[in-house]
Write an enzyme that holds these catalytic residues in place. Sequence first.
Site, PDB file in Angstrom:
ATOM      1  N   TYR A  64       0.824  -1.218   0.000  1.00  0.00           N
ATOM      2  CA  TYR A  64       0.000   0.000   0.000  1.00  0.00           C
ATOM      3  C   TYR A  64       0.853   1.262   0.000  1.00  0.00           C
ATOM      4  O   TYR A  64       0.507   2.269   0.611  1.00  0.00           O
ATOM      5  CB  TYR A  64      -0.960   0.031   1.195  1.00  0.00           C
ATOM      6  N   HIS A  65       1.986   1.219  -0.732  1.00  0.00           N
ATOM      7  CA  HIS A  65       2.901   2.361  -0.781  1.00  0.00           C
ATOM      8  C   HIS A  65       3.160   2.806  -2.225  1.00  0.00           C
ATOM      9  O   HIS A  65       4.312   2.996  -2.620  1.00  0.00           O
ATOM     10  CB  HIS A  65       4.241   1.993  -0.133  1.00  0.00           C
ATOM     11  N   PRO A  66       2.136   3.004  -3.049  1.00  0.00           N
ATOM     12  CA  PRO A  66       2.391   3.372  -4.451  1.00  0.00           C
ATOM     13  C   PRO A  66       2.904   4.808  -4.572  1.00  0.00           C
ATOM     14  O   PRO A  66       2.408   5.720  -3.907  1.00  0.00           O
ATOM     15  CB  PRO A  66       1.014   3.223  -5.101  1.00  0.00           C
TER      16      PRO A  66
END
Length: 619
Positions: free
Chosen positions: A530-532
Amino acid sequence: MVFFTGKNAIIRLFYYALAYTVYSPKCSETFDQEYDYIVVGAGSAGSVVASRLTEDPCVKVLLLEAGGKADPLSEIPAAAFLLQLTDDDWQFKTTPQKRAAGGFQNRQLPVPRGKGIGGTSLINFFMYVRGNRRDYEQWAKNGAKGWAWKDVFPYFLKSEDNTDPEIANNGYHGKGGLLTVSNIQYNSTLMQTFIAAGKELGFEHRDINGEQQTGFSKLQGTIRKGKRCSTAKAFLVPAEDRPNLHIVSNAYARKVLISDQKVATGVEFEINGHVYTVKAKKEVIVSAGTFQSPQLLMLSGIGPKEHLRKFGIPVVANLPVGDNLQDHVGTASLNFEAKDAQSLLLGQVTNPFNLREFIRNGTGPLTSFSGIEGMAYINSKYQNPKLDWPDLEIHLASGSPASDYGQILSDTVGMTSQVYRRVYAPYTGKNTFTFFPCYLRPKSKGTVRLHSANPKDFPLIDPNLFQVEEDLDRLVEVMKACVYLVENTTAFQKIGAKMFQTKHPGCEQYKIYSDKYLRCLGRNYVFNLYHPVGTCKMGNPNDPTTVLDPELKVKGIKNLRVVDGSVMPTIISGNTNAPIIMIAEKASDLIKKDNPDRKNCNPEEQYKKEYSWFDWFKK
């Protein structure tokens, strides 16, 4: 949709009945025809920019947010997973992956992104991690002038209000900022086991935001008095009564208005089916996030020319918008049982006494960072340990999909019913735990593209996983480190820890936890952290791979900036929320610097005329 059981309904009703925290700012039911600045997106970056710009009373700011106010459930740290697959989540999915995700339906991964005032800071997992100073040195070296560690460190300090006296006074932290950063208030016994195991292997227990990063860390997160401290709570609630700030929710941005002279002049947006345009006298700031900032730019004619022409969108600027997508590559499929440890079970989250303790005192199991107990930064065999630039990260969580009887976690991570039945059902109700290992600096890069010219159609998100095979090599290395921790340290053996012995479908032919099994597991049951970032890359304006210059201005377009995680040239070595807040802090000063007249006005005269949506629609 998450299947909300009666127990989950009890959580919601109990919290709604007793909630009193001001967790979301007041919204405006009016807006003007013109502002100095329009900020699109009230997430981790946009909330900061709007708050900082309106510190000057002469500057008028409109903050547009496609979502609404946060669900009060977002206040409960332990309930973060419950917010996914709800109206607070855009519920994006990736495109089918060619080289990965074979264990997921249609080879697609879920991509949670926050929708509401506070953005993804409403649904994330709180970790306050800045990354490694070498990440920022790399940015500057590769063309992002002004973004070296010495340039960004003061902005981390500016935001931060660290409540741990020991850490706050060690020279690497701030006190008195708007963003509260606190120690985790609830740990099971597993946290001490994790730290002890790390020490057995020669790793220090340290503040990973301090002098060095390599080691096993004391968890800190964006928590205030036991409750979530979103950017909405931290930055917008204190600013909500400023007459020069209008926060408009449920306003879906359709495009940035750009003149023939290539000047951003305003924004077109939609509320309840009605379309409005508002002008910006000075700048439009796009803070819609790594997926929707490039989408909005492309809808506005800024992007790869052939892609835009495919949808009949007039090309304003031919730029590599949507390229350079990066995310941390991991897995959620390394699980173990430890009969003498305590996991965070569904019963603890729904226990009325625990709920009451949380509401009254901000303490107890519900303050858990959704079960995250420990974090470690280590080096693979490919990385020089003397650099103190670890390339592997481990999160340890006190639970697994078996902990909630398949009601929540299995859906949120995109697990099929076949996987749950084969792997997790035999461990239902037992004390089970999960490692979330990841490779921090993947070389594979993906894209964000338009699905159509319709602003309401979700963008096409292709992380292009394992395009570079080395990413999988390093993921296998960190997975091996997790297995070794459980099977070869006295600390874990003392609590009776054993890796799951149920094999994942598609990997049955390999010896469990062998290199081949882990490689199969990593490829087919991959998990994005969840770190785009990276889809509106900043850097040297002469670099054809950049969209923005180092001041975050869109190349070739006046009065238009992007401020969010999409600007990162390369992903940082850690969780991304704190760096995104830093980017917004620094960007706010860059914007102020370009407005020398920002204090020259008569504020009382400036805010007299306002328009309601209804009045404007009638006109």
